[in-house]
Write a protein that holds these residues in place. Structure first.
Motif, short mmCIF file in Angstrom:
data_model
loop_
_atom_site.label_atom_id
_atom_site.label_comp_id
_atom_site.label_asym_id
_atom_site.label_seq_id
_atom_site.Cartn_x
_atom_site.Cartn_y
_atom_site.Cartn_z
N LEU A 99 -17.70 28.61 29.89
CA LEU A 99 -17.38 28.49 31.30
C LEU A 99 -15.90 28.76 31.58
CD1 LEU A 99 -19.53 25.33 32.12
CD2 LEU A 99 -20.06 27.72 32.67
N ARG A 144 -14.33 31.66 33.89
CA ARG A 144 -13.46 31.28 35.02
C ARG A 144 -12.15 32.05 34.97
NH1 ARG A 144 -9.14 28.72 36.10
NH2 ARG A 144 -8.77 28.21 33.90
N LEU A 159 -14.83 35.09 37.36
CA LEU A 159 -16.26 35.26 37.61
C LEU A 159 -16.94 33.92 37.89
CD1 LEU A 159 -17.07 37.87 34.84
CD2 LEU A 159 -16.66 38.31 37.25
N SER A 160 -17.95 33.96 38.71
CA SER A 160 -18.69 32.76 39.07
C SER A 160 -19.82 32.50 38.08
CB SER A 160 -19.27 32.91 40.48
OG SER A 160 -20.27 33.93 40.49
N TRP A 161 -20.38 31.30 38.15
CA TRP A 161 -21.51 30.96 37.31
C TRP A 161 -22.69 31.89 37.57
CZ3 TRP A 161 -23.61 29.19 33.22
CH2 TRP A 161 -24.94 28.77 33.18
N ARG A 162 -22.90 32.25 38.81
CA ARG A 162 -24.01 33.16 39.14
C ARG A 162 -23.86 34.50 38.45
NH1 ARG A 162 -24.63 37.21 42.55
NH2 ARG A 162 -22.55 36.89 43.43
N GLN A 163 -22.62 34.97 38.29
CA GLN A 163 -22.37 36.27 37.68
C GLN A 163 -22.54 36.27 36.17
OE1 GLN A 163 -18.46 36.54 39.78
NE2 GLN A 163 -19.05 38.66 40.18
N ARG A 202 -24.34 33.59 34.27
CA ARG A 202 -25.36 32.70 33.70
C ARG A 202 -26.36 33.45 32.83
NH1 ARG A 202 -28.33 31.12 39.42
NH2 ARG A 202 -29.17 33.20 39.90
#
Length: 276
Positions: free
Chosen positions: A39, A43, A47-51, A53
């Motif tokens: 994570l 970060r 980039l986001s978690w959605r990008q 995961r």
């Protein structure tokens, strides 16, 4: 373990990827250290978690597919940008293939060996021998195949790669792999200093080789792989630090093409270990 690898090598790719996806999520949930690093690296790349995961499952697939790639029957491969490889080989100046920890980085070298090595231009790939003796023997045997040679991360390995390039052959490296102490420098990777190998740049500067960027996309439902090849759009600066920084920027651009298949759990910002 070798026996297990041989048994798994007969499994269909879709099944191995299915098991690998479950394994990836299991490790992500169970390991606090791994999850935190995954994570945090994402970060720092903005980039986001959605990008990212999807990379949780893809990391598990990376491990689960190895028995098939090392010991099993050939897998389906399609190319995107193969003309860049052909053009580079025709120049006779040698070719340096660079790929980050993105997608399946085993398949690019194998696909090259199958398609281009029969013309007399083998590829030499740089690798760090595993510490476990059984795995070291397995990796050595599986990666040494017609048209594909290996070079260890030692002075002799570097000399081997220089010789290959001067003969107009190809070499492959993962420039976002943290090298041993004394073989790299601190330059930005996604805006944060990371110890980065200088070897890729030195090989080009010493031999005049062509740089190609390559990565192996893992297709859905075990349908195989797509090998992407593209030239490096900018010329390397003449100074070493500038050139290494340019390579890192090129690797960032590749990662952003498909962040859901990058190995975000890799300890990219760790301190280098001493060269043994």
């Amino acid at each position: 373990m070798v026996t297990l690898f041989k048994l798994l090598s007969a499994w269909p790719l879709w099944l191995l990827h299915g098991v690998g996806a479950v394994l990836g999520w299991a490790v992500f949930v169970a390991s606090t250290v791994y999850r935190k690093r995954f994570l945090e690296n994402a970060r720092m790349a903005g980039l986001s978690w959605r990008q990212v995961r999807g990379a949780v499952a893809e990391s598990g697939k990376l491990v689960a597919e190895l028995p098939r790639l090392w010991l099993g029957q050939p897998v389906p491969v399609v190319w995107e940008g193969a003309e860049h490889v052909q053009h580079a080989l025709e120049t006779g100046r040698g070719t340096v293939f660079l790929t980050p920890h993105l997608g399946c980085f085993e398949i690019a070298a194998q696909a090259y060996a199958d398609r281009f090595s029969p013309g007399g231009k083998p590829m030499t790939v740089l690798y760090r021998p595993p510490r476990q003796s059984w795995l070291r023997e397995l990796v050595s045997a599986s990666r040494h195949r017609p048209g594909l040679q290996t070079a260890p991360t030692t002075l002799s390995g570097v000399k081997q790669m220089v010789k290959a390039l001067k003969q107009g052959e190809s070499v492959g490296l993962l420039p976002d792999q943290v090298p041993p102490q004394g073989m790299g420098m601190m330059v930005p990777f996604f805006g944060h200093d990371a110890y980065t190998m200088t070897l890729s740049v030195r090989l080009v500067q010493q031999t005049g080789a062509t740089i190609l960027l390559v990565w192996g996309e893992r297709l859905k439902w075990g349908r195989g792989y797509r090998v992407h090849v593209q030239p490096m759009t900018m010329a390397l600066p003449t100074d070493l630090r500038g050139a290494v920084t340019a390579v890192n920027r090129a690797m960032e651009a590749l990662v952003l093409q498909c962040p859901q298949q990058y190995l975000w759990g890799y300890a990219r910002y760790k301190q280098p270990r001493d060269l043994l």
